[in-house]
Enzyme design. Structure first.
Site, PDB file in Angstrom:
ATOM      1  N   TYR A 116     -37.468 -19.973  17.538  1.00  0.00           N
ATOM      2  CA  TYR A 116     -38.667 -19.165  17.297  1.00  0.00           C
ATOM      3  C   TYR A 116     -39.576 -19.148  18.334  1.00  0.00           C
ATOM      4  O   TYR A 116     -40.336 -18.064  18.859  1.00  0.00           O
ATOM      5  CB  TYR A 116     -39.204 -19.634  15.828  1.00  0.00           C
ATOM      6  CG  TYR A 116     -40.375 -18.755  15.057  1.00  0.00           C
ATOM      7  CD1 TYR A 116     -40.334 -17.591  14.979  1.00  0.00           C
ATOM      8  CD2 TYR A 116     -41.560 -19.374  15.230  1.00  0.00           C
ATOM      9  CE1 TYR A 116     -41.195 -16.882  14.392  1.00  0.00           C
ATOM     10  CE2 TYR A 116     -42.796 -18.445  14.700  1.00  0.00           C
ATOM     11  CZ  TYR A 116     -42.388 -17.406  14.276  1.00  0.00           C
ATOM     12  OH  TYR A 116     -43.401 -16.640  13.781  1.00  0.00           O
ATOM     13  N   ASP A 117     -40.066 -20.570  18.633  1.00  0.00           N
ATOM     14  CA  ASP A 117     -41.231 -20.565  19.830  1.00  0.00           C
ATOM     15  C   ASP A 117     -40.932 -19.893  20.931  1.00  0.00           C
ATOM     16  O   ASP A 117     -41.726 -18.941  21.449  1.00  0.00           O
ATOM     17  CB  ASP A 117     -41.495 -22.091  19.956  1.00  0.00           C
ATOM     18  CG  ASP A 117     -41.692 -22.827  18.801  1.00  0.00           C
ATOM     19  OD1 ASP A 117     -41.686 -22.488  17.631  1.00  0.00           O
ATOM     20  OD2 ASP A 117     -41.883 -24.252  19.049  1.00  0.00           O
ATOM     21  N   GLU A 118     -39.727 -20.115  21.428  1.00  0.00           N
ATOM     22  CA  GLU A 118     -39.207 -19.391  22.879  1.00  0.00           C
ATOM     23  C   GLU A 118     -39.288 -18.094  22.698  1.00  0.00           C
ATOM     24  O   GLU A 118     -39.065 -17.221  23.524  1.00  0.00           O
ATOM     25  CB  GLU A 118     -38.210 -20.188  23.429  1.00  0.00           C
ATOM     26  CG  GLU A 118     -38.525 -21.305  24.106  1.00  0.00           C
ATOM     27  CD  GLU A 118     -39.364 -21.351  25.140  1.00  0.00           C
ATOM     28  OE1 GLU A 118     -39.172 -20.853  26.345  1.00  0.00           O
ATOM     29  OE2 GLU A 118     -40.723 -21.573  25.029  1.00  0.00           O
ATOM     30  N   SER A 175     -47.361 -22.885   0.303  1.00  0.00           N
ATOM     31  CA  SER A 175     -46.370 -22.526  -0.765  1.00  0.00           C
ATOM     32  C   SER A 175     -45.915 -23.872  -1.315  1.00  0.00           C
ATOM     33  O   SER A 175     -45.549 -23.822  -2.569  1.00  0.00           O
ATOM     34  CB  SER A 175     -45.469 -21.718  -0.304  1.00  0.00           C
ATOM     35  OG  SER A 175     -44.800 -22.266   0.863  1.00  0.00           O
ATOM     36  N   THR A 198     -53.744 -31.158  11.490  1.00  0.00           N
ATOM     37  CA  THR A 198     -54.387 -30.300  11.192  1.00  0.00           C
ATOM     38  C   THR A 198     -53.800 -29.020  11.174  1.00  0.00           C
ATOM     39  O   THR A 198     -53.026 -28.662  11.789  1.00  0.00           O
ATOM     40  CB  THR A 198     -55.695 -29.975  12.088  1.00  0.00           C
ATOM     41  OG1 THR A 198     -55.309 -29.924  13.291  1.00  0.00           O
ATOM     42  CG2 THR A 198     -56.766 -31.331  11.729  1.00  0.00           C
ATOM     43  N   ARG A 199     -54.215 -27.704  10.548  1.00  0.00           N
ATOM     44  CA  ARG A 199     -53.664 -26.468  10.580  1.00  0.00           C
ATOM     45  C   ARG A 199     -54.712 -25.187  10.305  1.00  0.00           C
ATOM     46  O   ARG A 199     -55.873 -25.649   9.770  1.00  0.00           O
ATOM     47  CB  ARG A 199     -52.730 -26.157   9.535  1.00  0.00           C
ATOM     48  CG  ARG A 199     -51.275 -26.707   9.778  1.00  0.00           C
ATOM     49  CD  ARG A 199     -50.626 -25.874  10.991  1.00  0.00           C
ATOM     50  NE  ARG A 199     -49.220 -25.984  11.164  1.00  0.00           N
ATOM     51  CZ  ARG A 199     -48.483 -25.463  11.893  1.00  0.00           C
ATOM     52  NH1 ARG A 199     -49.107 -24.519  12.770  1.00  0.00           N
ATOM     53  NH2 ARG A 199     -47.225 -25.466  12.058  1.00  0.00           N
TER      54      ARG A 199
END
Length: 228
Positions: A150-152, A194, A215-216
């Site tokens: 996903y990241d790449e 969720s 943290t987010r």
């Protein structure tokens, strides 16, 4: 004479959490929408209210395959599972969606001369060594980890967008989305909000991964759609 032509929007991943909220906004703005979704994580119930509307069309299609649609004014490219639980089910398919799906939408944008927006992600920063991350920060990314598909994938999608801008002068937008929450989130999403809600509704303890110091950055879905 007034020009009454409606703006025609193509929304990939339009039956998903973010895509369906975007479609709501476009339809309420009296625009026309073509929704593309393969229903891997999207749900038809998210867009049921528009199914018989003359300004709306649903096409069940996987963006890794090319599609030819004329007269598109704007492409909103949101197609890709965003939850680790979902994108890790088939990481190779996730990579294909980010690369081939983005390539196909850029080719369609080039052909139709339409504006195009990419729904990218905060995950392009990987495991950041800078907080908060400015757009000038290039990230600290693991190319071989479980989340790399996903990241790449999103990083190469941003690269494709940028090269199509440089080479073909496409009218592009890239939005890096952080954790978004709100109505229509899937209960099996697996992410913290969720997860907390589902456990609370079932009278189960709220579990925190790690030591609780992480943290987010959270964003309510209506605010995100305003930004888009």
């Amino acid at each position: 004479m007034a020009n009454n032509k409606k703006i025609l929007n193509l929304v990939t991943g339009g039956a998903g959490f973010l895509g369906s909220h975007l479609i709501d906004r476009l339809m309420f703005n009296n625009e026309s929408v073509i929704c593309i979704d393969n229903f891997f994580t999207g749900r038809k119930s998210n867009i049921d209210q528009w199914i018989n509307n003359p300004n709306f069309e649903l096409i069940e299609h996987d963006v890794i395959k090319p599609i030819d649609l004329p007269n598109i004014d704007r492409i909103w490219h949101l197609a890709c599972p965003a939850s680790p639980i979902h994108y890790q089910i088939n990481p190779i398919k996730t990579c294909q969606t980010s690369f081939l799906g983005t390539y196909n939408m850029l080719e369609l944008s080039k052909k139709t001369k339409s504006k195009i927006l990419l729904a990218s992600t905060s995950e392009i920063y990987g495991n950041p060594e800078v907080n908060p991350q400015p757009e000038t920060y290039n990230g600290s990314v693991n190319t071989t980890g479980l989340r790399s598909c996903y990241d790449e994938g999103k990083r190469i999608a941003e690269t494709l967008f940028s090269d199509y801008k440089r080479i073909h002068n496409l009218d592009i937008r890239i939005i890096r989305i952080f954790n978004t929450y709100g109505p229509r989130m899937r209960s099996d999403d697996g992410r913290v909000i969720s997860d907390f809600i589902v456990k609370a509704l079932n009278n189960k303890p709220l579990s925190i991964n790690g030591d609780g110091s992480q943290t987010r950055s959270f964003c309510y879905v209506d605010d995100l759609i305003n930004g888009m």
